[in-house]
Design a protein around this motif. Structure first.
Motif, PDB file in Angstrom:
ATOM      1  N   ALA A 363       0.809  -1.228   0.000  1.00 10.15           N
ATOM      2  CA  ALA A 363       0.000   0.000   0.000  1.00 10.15           C
ATOM      3  C   ALA A 363       0.838   1.272   0.000  1.00 10.15           C
ATOM      4  O   ALA A 363       0.747   2.091   0.909  1.00 10.15           O
ATOM      5  CB  ALA A 363      -0.963  -0.017   1.189  1.00 10.15           C
ATOM      6  N   THR A 412      -2.910   4.146  -4.277  1.00 11.29           N
ATOM      7  CA  THR A 412      -1.955   3.228  -3.665  1.00 11.29           C
ATOM      8  C   THR A 412      -1.904   1.913  -4.430  1.00 11.29           C
ATOM      9  O   THR A 412      -2.877   1.481  -5.048  1.00 11.29           O
ATOM     10  CB  THR A 412      -2.313   2.909  -2.190  1.00 11.29           C
ATOM     11  OG1 THR A 412      -3.598   2.310  -2.167  1.00 11.29           O
ATOM     12  CG2 THR A 412      -2.280   4.151  -1.333  1.00 11.29           C
ATOM     13  N   PRO A 440      -4.600  -2.603  -4.340  1.00  7.45           N
ATOM     14  CA  PRO A 440      -5.226  -3.066  -3.093  1.00  7.45           C
ATOM     15  C   PRO A 440      -6.724  -3.194  -3.321  1.00  7.45           C
ATOM     16  O   PRO A 440      -7.318  -2.390  -4.036  1.00  7.45           O
ATOM     17  CB  PRO A 440      -4.934  -1.904  -2.125  1.00  7.45           C
ATOM     18  CG  PRO A 440      -3.811  -1.153  -2.742  1.00  7.45           C
ATOM     19  CD  PRO A 440      -3.955  -1.306  -4.213  1.00  7.45           C
TER      20      PRO A 440
END
Ligand SMILES: [Mn+2]
Length: 445
Positions: A363, A412, A440
């Motif tokens: 992340a 991210t 993610p």
């Protein structure tokens, strides 16, 4: 003396013998139980060889042969009245050949590369120094430089120009000649890159046109328009794209094609190609587990493909199942320090058979991403505490990895890669070489 060939050259060595020539074969390729007629066949891959050095490159075999020869000459008093050559000063070339031939960096090969890099960093070989200059090698010479900057330029001569350029460059003591040859090799390498890119796209289109998304256990392509010196590079790229062995054949000299094949770990392609020759499908061929070459008639290419596919099918299936990425640890941008990279490098050299450790950066925010150079993607990754890390994904701009990074600006990503130092204007900065990324899924994780 034959070097890097000869172990299966019955016809040529029979002919040499008929002419009254005495030959010594120095080679590392796989061979059968029967050996061709020669004074000596020096090959750690002979069936009766117990040295355990079958992973040496041809230059490694040549080097240990010279060590043994020196030792014997010394024993016989040959050096009593003349200077004994200092073979250790030639280890720069042994390191270059070992890395460029992509043999596993295990055992003696590690010693060759570690000691050879120390020799090379003294820049005693004017040819290597001149080539390092045109290739813009900055920072201390590393296996990466040998494998990706120096090796391809030397090979470009043999692929599309004159193979003698490389040997003349590495053997000359004349800095002016070295500079001239290095410039010529650099030009040939640029030409090779352009040629290769067009051929790879054409080859890939061939695979898709014929097989869609499932080419089976081996990707096989051929064309009368491809330069025979570049088919090995096409096979390498197809192997990377399709994650399975690949064979590329040039029929530029008519009905008989020159093919080059690259394999994946766990599939012995050299043995499969030799079996195709023994079955009468290919005219000649051989090689190693990871790479092989063959000569094949145009109307037999499909038969060779079917033969190889059947023979390696189970091995390829197992290899496809093993495609998980082995990650060694997790870090944040703040933890990726110069000190850490230097500590890791002490466990090197890394390369074939001795992979660099891979780290996950979970992340991290992509604060910058752009395409640079020839299709590379450069990015800056930021950890939660604001510390940043420079990263690069080579040749990724048109691949899923590169597109994912470019699309994630401001967002991210989970990123995996290997850490290295980028020596830029004298400063060493940490750089992450990205090997995989993913978005993610839930709540930024
Ligand atoms: Mn070889």
């Amino acid at each position: 003396m034959t070097l890097d060939c000869g172990s299966t050259s019955f016809e040529a060595l029979d002919h040499a013998r008929a002419l009254g020539l005495e030959t010594v074969v120095i080679d590392h390729h796989q061979c059968g139980v029967d050996l061709p007629p020669a004074l000596a066949v020096i090959n750690p891959n002979r069936h009766d060889d117990l040295s355990g050095l079958g992973h040496l490159s041809a230059v490694g075999v040549a080097f240990v042969t010279m060590v043994a020869l020196s030792r014997e000459l010394r024993r016989r008093g040959f050096f009593a009245a003349r200077k004994e050559p200092d073979l250790l000063t030639l280890l720069d070339l042994v390191a270059l050949g070992t890395v460029a031939d992509v043999v596993p960096l295990l055992g003696l090969n590690r010693a060759f590369v570690v000691k050879g890099l120390q020799v090379a960093r003294k820049r005693g070989n004017v040819g290597l120094a001149a080539l390092s200059a045109v290739a813009r090698v900055n920072g201390p010479l590393s296996p990466y430089h040998l494998g990706f900057l120096i090796g391809p330029r030397i090979n470009a001569g043999g692929r599309i120009g004159d193979a003698g350029l490389g040997s003349r460059l590495l053997a000359t003591d004349d800095p002016v000649e070295a500079e001239r040859i290095a410039a010529e090799l650099d030009r040939l390498n640029k030409e090779r890159q352009v040629m290769e890119a067009a051929m790879v796209e054409e080859a890939d289109a061939q695979v898709v046109a014929r097989h869609g998304t499932d080419p089976g256990p081996i990707v096989v392509v051929g064309s009368p328009d491809w330069h025979p010196g570049v088919v090995g590079l096409i096979a390498s790229r197809l192997k990377e794209r399709w994650h399975r062995p690949a064979l590329a054949v040039s029929f530029d000299r008519g009905e008989l094609g020159t093919g080059s094949a690259r394999s994946v770990a766990g599939v012995d392609l050299g043995a499969a190609v030799r079996a195709a020759v023994e079955a009468g499908l290919a005219v000649k061929g051989g090689g190693h587990k990871m790479a092989a070459g063959l000569t094949v008639a145009r109307d037999r290419l499909d038969a060779v493909r079917d033969f190889l596919a059947e023979r390696i099918a189970s091995g390829v299936e197992a290899a496809l199942e093993r495609r998980d990425l082995a990650i060694d640890g997790a870090l944040t941008a703040a933890g990726a320090t110069v000190n850490l990279v230097e500590t890791i490098e002490r466990a090197g050299p890394f390369g074939a058979g001795q992979p660099e450790p891979l780290f996950a950066f979970p992340a991290h925010r992509v604060t910058f991403a752009d395409e640079v150079g020839q299709g590379h993607v450069r990015a800056t990754l930021a950890a939660g505490n604001g510390s940043t890390l420079k990263a690069i994904a080579f040749r990724a701009a048109n691949e899923p990895i590169g597109r994912t990074i470019l699309d994630a600006r401001g967002e991210t990503l989970h990123v995996v890669g290997a850490l290295g130092l980028d020596h830029w204007q004298g400063d060493a900065r940490v750089q992450l070489r990205i090997v995989d990324v993913c978005r993610p899924r839930i709540g930024g994780l």
